[in-house]
Scaffold this active site. Structure first.
Site, PDB file in Angstrom:
ATOM      1  N   ARG A  55      91.442  76.083  41.131  1.00  0.00           N
ATOM      2  CA  ARG A  55      92.401  74.983  41.244  1.00  0.00           C
ATOM      3  C   ARG A  55      93.173  74.695  39.975  1.00  0.00           C
ATOM      4  O   ARG A  55      94.359  74.402  40.068  1.00  0.00           O
ATOM      5  CB  ARG A  55      91.784  73.729  41.864  1.00  0.00           C
ATOM      6  N   THR A  56      92.579  74.770  38.837  1.00  0.00           N
ATOM      7  CA  THR A  56      93.328  74.366  37.650  1.00  0.00           C
ATOM      8  C   THR A  56      94.538  75.280  37.442  1.00  0.00           C
ATOM      9  O   THR A  56      95.649  74.813  37.236  1.00  0.00           O
ATOM     10  CB  THR A  56      92.411  74.343  36.409  1.00  0.00           C
ATOM     11  N   LYS A  84      91.188  94.991  24.691  1.00  0.00           N
ATOM     12  CA  LYS A  84      91.315  95.971  23.605  1.00  0.00           C
ATOM     13  C   LYS A  84      90.882  95.386  22.278  1.00  0.00           C
ATOM     14  O   LYS A  84      90.947  96.030  21.248  1.00  0.00           O
ATOM     15  CB  LYS A  84      92.775  96.444  23.483  1.00  0.00           C
ATOM     16  N   ARG A 105      92.734  78.301  29.304  1.00  0.00           N
ATOM     17  CA  ARG A 105      91.315  78.000  29.579  1.00  0.00           C
ATOM     18  C   ARG A 105      90.484  79.051  28.861  1.00  0.00           C
ATOM     19  O   ARG A 105      90.773  80.247  28.955  1.00  0.00           O
ATOM     20  CB  ARG A 105      91.029  78.036  31.077  1.00  0.00           C
ATOM     21  N   HIS A 133      88.182  68.790  29.226  1.00  0.00           N
ATOM     22  CA  HIS A 133      89.104  69.209  30.284  1.00  0.00           C
ATOM     23  C   HIS A 133      90.061  68.039  30.521  1.00  0.00           C
ATOM     24  O   HIS A 133      89.962  67.326  31.509  1.00  0.00           O
ATOM     25  CB  HIS A 133      88.293  69.536  31.539  1.00  0.00           C
TER      26      HIS A 133
HETATM   27  C1  NCD Z   1      85.702  72.087  36.712  1.00  0.00           C
HETATM   28  C2  NCD Z   1      85.742  72.912  35.435  1.00  0.00           C
HETATM   29  O1  NCD Z   1      86.265  74.018  35.430  1.00  0.00           O
HETATM   30  O2  NCD Z   1      85.302  72.368  34.437  1.00  0.00           O
HETATM   31  N1  NCD Z   1      86.543  72.562  37.702  1.00  0.00           N
HETATM   32  C3  NCD Z   1      87.870  72.202  37.679  1.00  0.00           C
HETATM   33  O3  NCD Z   1      88.592  72.465  36.753  1.00  0.00           O
HETATM   34  N2  NCD Z   1      88.322  71.485  38.718  1.00  0.00           N
HETATM   35  C4  NCD Z   1      84.347  71.766  37.174  1.00  0.00           C
HETATM   36  C5  NCD Z   1      83.341  72.864  37.368  1.00  0.00           C
HETATM   37  O4  NCD Z   1      83.600  74.035  37.146  1.00  0.00           O
HETATM   38  O5  NCD Z   1      82.227  72.508  37.788  1.00  0.00           O
END
Ligand code: NCD
Length: 306
Positions: A55-56, A84, A105, A133
Site C-alpha cells: 500500500r505505501t 551490484k 523505504r 513511518h
Molecule cells: C506498515 C509498515 O510497513 O510499517 N505497513 C504500512 O505501511 N501500511 C505496517 C506493517 O508492516 O505491519
C-alpha cells in the site's frame, strides 16, 4: 506555512500547527481524489523501495497520478544496481536527476535522514526500519479526525508490537502534540521503545499494560498492529509473542459503541474478519485516506499548494 522543498523524515520535525495544516489541506484536496487534476503535470516522483510494500508504494504512485504527475522507481532492489553494490548515497545522487521528489523505504533506521543529507530534491520517508513511518501517522491522524470529528480529548490505545512497529512510533510522537490519553498495550517483550516514551513524557498521559480487556471500556480508538516478525533478531523470541492479541467480537464486548478500530495493514490474524462487518472497522478507510494525505503532501512539497 512553508512546505515547498521540505523533506518528510520524522514526524518529530513538524509542529502541531503544521500537522493541522496538512490535515486541512488533505480535507480540501479530497474532492480532487475522485475527479483527478493536473496540478503536478510534468513532475516526477521516484519510489525507491528497498523493503516489501503494497500500500505505501501504490498509494504514493496513485496520489502522484491523480495529481497529473508521473512515477518511476523500483520495488525489487535485488534487480536494481544496488545489487551490484551501489551505496544509498550514490543511488540518491543518481535518482535526483530523474525526479522532483523521492519516496524511500529502507530496512535501516536512519536511512531516510542519510538520503536527505545527500539529496537536492525532497525525500519522503516511506518507512525507515523499525524507526518511523511519518506519512502513515499523518493518514492515521486524518482518519481519526474524520471519524471522530476531533483528536483532542480522545483515549487512544496502540496494541501489539510497540517495539519494532514503526507506525506506532510516528503515531505516538504525533499524538503527543494533542490532548489525548495514550494506552500502550503489548506483551512485556514488545513494550513501547524507551526513546519514544522519553520524547512524549510530560506531554500526554500514558498508561502501559499488557491487558487489553482491562482498558477496552475506556478506549475511543483502538490501533492494532502486526507483530513485526521480520525485525526480530531472534526467531525464538518471536515464537514467544506470536499471536499475542486477536481482536474479535468478544474482545469488543465491553467497548464503547462508537469505538473505531484502525490497523496500518497488512494484518495477519490480529483482527478477526468478523470485525470487518461492524461499524468499528475503519482500516480500509485508512487506505483511501492514505491517498488523500499523500496527494496533499506531494502538492505541498512541490509547491503547487501554498
Ligand atoms: C506498515 C509498515 O510497513 O510499517 N505497513 C504500512 O505501511 N501500511 C505496517 C506493517 O508492516 O505491519
Amino acid at each position: 506555512m512553508e512546505f515547498e522543498g521540505r523533506d518528510i523524515i520524522s514526524i518529530k520535525d513538524f509542529t502541531r500547527k503544521e500537522i493541522d495544516y496538512i490535515l486541512e489541506t488533505a480535507e480540501a484536496i479530497e474532492p480532487i481524489a475522485k475527479t483527478g487534476s493536473d496540478m503536478l503535470k510534468g513532475k516526477i516522483l521516484a519510489t525507491l523501495f528497498f523493503e516489501p510494500s503494497t500500500r505505501t508504494r501504490l498509494s504514493f504512485e496513485a496520489a502522484m497520478h491523480k495529481l497529473g504527475g508521473s512515477t518511476i522507481g523500483f520495488a525489487e532492489p535485488e534487480i536494481a544496481s544496488v545489487r551490484k553494490g551501489e551505496n544509498l548515497a550514490d543511488t540518491i545522487r543518481v535518482v535526483e536527476n530523474y525526479a522532483d521528489v523521492i519516496a524511500l523505504r529502507h530496512p535501516r533506521e536512519g536511512a531516510a535522514r542519510l538520503a536527505a543529507e545527500f539529496a537536492k530534491v525532497p525525500i519522503i520517508n516511506g518507512g525507515s526500519g523499525g524507526e518511523e513511518h511519518p506519512t502513515q501517522a499523518l493518514l492515521d491522524l486524518y482518519t481519526i479526525k474524520k471519524e471522530k470529528g476531533l483528536i483532542d480529548g480522545l483515549n487512544i490505545a496502540m496494541v501489539g508490537d510497540l517495539r519494532f512497529g514503526r507506525t506506532v512510533h510516528s503515531l505516538a510522537y504525533a499524538l503527543s502534540l494533542y490532548e489525548v490519553k495514550l494506552y500502550f498495550v503489548s506483551p512485556p517483550l514488545l513494550k513501547m521503545r524507551r526513546e519514544v516514551l522519553e520524547a512524549i513524557k510530560g506531554k500526554v498521559d500514558v498508561l502501559e499494560t499488557s491487558n487489553l480487556d482491562e482498558v477496552i471500556p475506556e478506549i475511543d480508538v483502538l490501533y492494532v498492529t502486526r507483530i513485526q516478525k521480520e525485525r526480530f533478531p531472534d526467531p525464538a523470541e518471536y515464537m514467544k509473542v506470536k499471536g499475542s492479541y486477536r481482536i474479535n467480537m468478544e474482545t469488543l464486548g465491553k467497548a464503547k459503541p462508537d469505538l473505531i478500530v484502525l490497523h496500518p495493514l497488512p494484518r495477519v490474524g490480529e483482527i478477526s474478519p468478523e470485525i470487518d462487518r461492524t461499524s468499528h472497522a475503519k482500516y480500509f478507510q485508512q487506505v483511501w485516506n492514505g491517498i488523500i494525505i499523500r496527494m496533499a503532501l506531494l502538492a505541498l512539497i512541490l509547491g503547487s499548494i501554498k
